[in-house]
Structure formats: C-alpha cells, structure tokens
Design an enzyme around this catalytic site. Structure first.
Site, PDB file in Angstrom:
ATOM      1  N   ARG A  12       0.824  -1.218   0.000  1.00 58.24           N
ATOM      2  CA  ARG A  12       0.000   0.000   0.000  1.00 58.24           C
ATOM      3  C   ARG A  12       0.853   1.261   0.000  1.00 58.24           C
ATOM      4  O   ARG A  12       0.469   2.274  -0.599  1.00 58.24           O
ATOM      5  CB  ARG A  12      -0.953  -0.014   1.194  1.00 58.24           C
ATOM      6  N   GLY A  60     -13.084  -4.138  -0.270  1.00 58.70           N
ATOM      7  CA  GLY A  60     -14.503  -3.796  -0.194  1.00 58.70           C
ATOM      8  C   GLY A  60     -14.950  -2.788  -1.243  1.00 58.70           C
ATOM      9  O   GLY A  60     -16.050  -2.904  -1.797  1.00 58.70           O
TER      10      GLY A  60
END
Ligand code: ADP
Ligand code: MG
Length: 392
Positions: free
Chosen positions: A36, A373
C-alpha cells in the site's frame, strides 16, 4: 463519469491535502507488507515534482474516534521515509502550524485521522477544518472510497479536488472492465458464499455476456438445479435466490457457466484422496472442492472468445492442494490471453488476489485491484461516495 487528475491541477506552491491508504500490516513494529505504501509513491512524487506540498491524511486500524497510541501513524514513518527516499515530517498536534511550516520538497503526515470523532461521522465542521489546511484536495485512496467519511467525502466538496495516480488507475481499470468494456465481457464469480455476493451477481447478470459461477457458490447453484451435492459447502436456503439469478440471466441474455465436472473428496484437507466426476454425480458422503478439467477447458474457450474479463472469487478451495488446480489453470489461461493482447483482465478481492498470486498469474493480468470492499461495491454497481465527490 469524469474526474480531474493531477494533470489538471496547478500545484506549484500549493498545499495538497492527499488522502492515502497506508493501512499496512505491522508486526512487532515492522511493516510486513509495503504494497500500500509502494502504490502511493507515484502520487506523492508527482505532487512534489509539480512543486506542490503533500499533506498526507490516512487512517490506521479502527480507533473509533479516540486516540489509541498503538494505532498512531508515527510508527509508519521509517517505512514511509524508506519508500519515499526522504524525510517525512509528522504532525499530531497543531496541524495548522505544521502545514504553515512546510517548505518546498517537504512531505507532511498527519496523525491517524480516525482518532478524530468527526472523521467517520463525515462531520461538516471537521471537514471544513481539514479543508482549511490546504489549497487542493487529492484522493488517492480508492480502497476507502466506499466510505463517506470527512477525509474521503465531505472535504472533497470544499476544495478543488482531483484523483491521485492510484485512484486514477483503479477508476480507469474498473471503467474499462464494467463501464464501457470491449465485448464480449466474461465475469468469473467464485468464492465461498452466494449470500455475500448477491448484489454482485445481480449487477453482473445485467451487464456481462458470460457469467462463470464457481467455488462454493456453484454448489448452491448445482443444488438449486436439483443435483446431489453431498456434504459440500453450500447455502441450501439460497436455492430460490440462485434460481432467480438464472432466470434473470435468461431474460438479459447473459450465459451462465456452471461446473461441468467436479473434484470431490471426503475431507476438507490438503491432499485428501479425491476423484473427478460429472457435476451431477457427487456422492452423498463427498464434498465438491474444485472444478474439473472439462470445466476449465470450457472456461478457456469462453475466455478465448471474450475481450474483457472481470474476476472475483476462486474456483475452488485454492488454499488446499490440489484443489487449487482449476483456479490456477483458468488464471493462467486468462494471463496468456492478456499477454497476447487478446483479453483485458481485471481482478480483485482478498482471497482472489492471493489465489492469482499463488497461480503466478497476478503480474500478467491487466489490472489487479487491491481495494477489497471498494472493489466489490464497484462490481455491485454501487456509487462510491468518495468517487462521486470527485465527479463534476
Ligand atoms: P474474495 O476474498 O476474493 O472475495 P471469497 O472470500 O468470497 O473471495 O472466497 C474465497 C474462499 O472460498 C476461499 O477461502 C476458498 O477456500 C473458498 N472456496 C472456494 N471454493 C470452495 C469449495 N468448493 N468449498 C469450500 N470452500 C471453497
Ligand atoms: Mg475473502
């Protein structure tokens, strides 16, 4: 759908409030996976190169509006400085003063934004205070865009706003896969349960030309069609829903592909003795753990006849060898077609990314979303508040 990018903004001398997702795994004070952090590098470097002053805003863990010292972003400074190749200043007190003190070339990181109660409430006053820190807002956290929080939604409406490079890449890839795709489009949906992916199936049936249903989810469909599924993972109470999906596909002209053959075992375990049988021939005391070679061959043909593929969910219990075989072979087929320039391939989902990595196919896909998500909500056809706030 339109949004501005860093190319559309004049950043010179401007403070750029930059929402990033650096919610990386940490064990014993060490970042164990820097993916990330690595993925926000292009945005941070670009802002600096254009003379802007990046003020990084991020969350870490779930402190729920309270200061939780173990969730301080301060602990990420070494990993961030290593990735950026320069010092990063940290602000946990007077943000205004810290921002004012910035010099060209500086990077500033603000403390965990979720320490503030206004963040997850999308509080307008809190968003206004955030906005007052900067001249421009840049959102590079697609993975947080399904949440309407102050730093992802409200603040975007208070400053000139743009997408960062990672956000731009995610949006472009997803738009290419489901917005205005090259047809035919094939979607692969696998994984454990129908119930967690109902909205996904409903949206895809209306949009794609071929829908491949695999994994534990396929068991529920086989059951709904009246086949024996033995002790397989399935949601028998979802049989009606599965039949609705099949009926909707019929109505929209979407071709559904269910397993033709199955690999069954008597135990949910690696190397469990197994056999390959037709999809309607599961013994009562066995469970379906993977799709068989005929199914894979049929999928390869569908992939070969398609121009775009979108994938969420493994085709079998891929964590257990050899029940990763169908996932591996189908992933490799998709990767080969991608390399030949014949197929655009986009995939996402926690276990899916793990499975495609394990198959050695992830690097060869057109785009792998790490957004979790947010990726799923996009596939469900939902409007993501953080993306909607950038549009205009
Ligand atoms: P993602 O995280 O990519 O959205 P899911 O969480 O929906 O994917 O599904 C992944 C899980 O589905 C894996 O743990 C895998 O073992 C399980 N699974 C797939 N096929 C089967 C099967 N036939 N029986 C039991 N579990 C399965
Ligand atoms: Mg999962």
């Amino acid at each position: 759908m339109t949004w501005k990018t860093l190319d559309d903004m004049d950043l010179s001398g401007k403070r750029v409030l930059t929402r990033v997702d650096i919610n990386v795994p940490v064990e014993n004070g060490e970042v164990t996976d820097t993916t990330r952090i690595d993925r926000i590098l292009p945005t941070v470097k670009d802002i600096l190169a254009k003379g802007g002053l990046p003020v990084l805003v991020a969350h870490f863990g779930r402190p729920k509006g309270k200061v939780v010292p173990e969730m301080s972003l301060r602990q990420l400074l070494p990993a961030l400085q290593k990735a950026f190749g320069q010092p990063v200043t940290f602000a946990d007190g007077d943000y205004g003063a810290a921002v004012q003190a910035m010099q060209p070339g500086d990077i500033l990181l603000l403390e965990n934004i979720r320490f503030a109660p206004g963040e997850e409430k999308n509080d307008p006053d809190f968003a206004a205070r955030l906005a007052s820190l900067a001249d421009i807002y840049c959102n590079d956290a697609f993975s947080a865009a399904h949440r309407a929080h102050a730093s992802t939604e409200a603040v975007a409406r208070l400053l000139p706003a743009c997408a960062g490079r990672l956000m731009q890449a995610e949006l472009s890839a997803l738009e290419a896969a489901l917005g205005t795709p090259k047809r035919p489009v094939v979607a692969v949906v696998g994984g454990a349960k129908v119930s967690t992916k109902l909205d996904l199936l409903g949206n895809l049936v209306a949009k794609v030309d071929h829908l491949v249903i695999g994994g534990g989810m396929a068991n529920t469909f086989l059951y709904a069609q009246g086949h024996e599924i033995g002790t397989s993972l399935a949601e028998k109470d979802m049989a009606g829903t599965a039949r609705d999906v099949l009926a909707k596909a019929d109505a929209t002209g979407c071709t559904i592909h269910l397993p033709k053959d199955i690999v069954v075992a008597r135990a949910f375990a690696a190397e469990a003795p197994h056999e390959t049988l037709p999809a309607d021939a599961c013994p009562e005391d066995a469970m379906i753990l993977d799709a068989g070679p005929q199914t894979v061959a049929a999928l390869e043909a569908v992939f070969g006849a398609s121009k775009t593929l979108i994938w969420n969910g493994p085709l079998g219990a891929f964590e257990l060898k050899p029940f990763d075989a169908a996932t591996n072979r189908a992933a490799d087929a998709a990767a080969r077609l991608t390399a030949a320039g014949d197929l655009i391939t986009v995939a996402g989902g926690g276990d899916t990314v793990a499975a495609l990595n394990q198959a050695g196919a992830a690097d060869r896909f057109t785009y792998i979303s790490t957004a979790g998500g947010a990726f799923l909500e996009w596939m469900e056809g939902k409007t993501l508040p953080g993306v909607a706030a950038l549009e205009g």
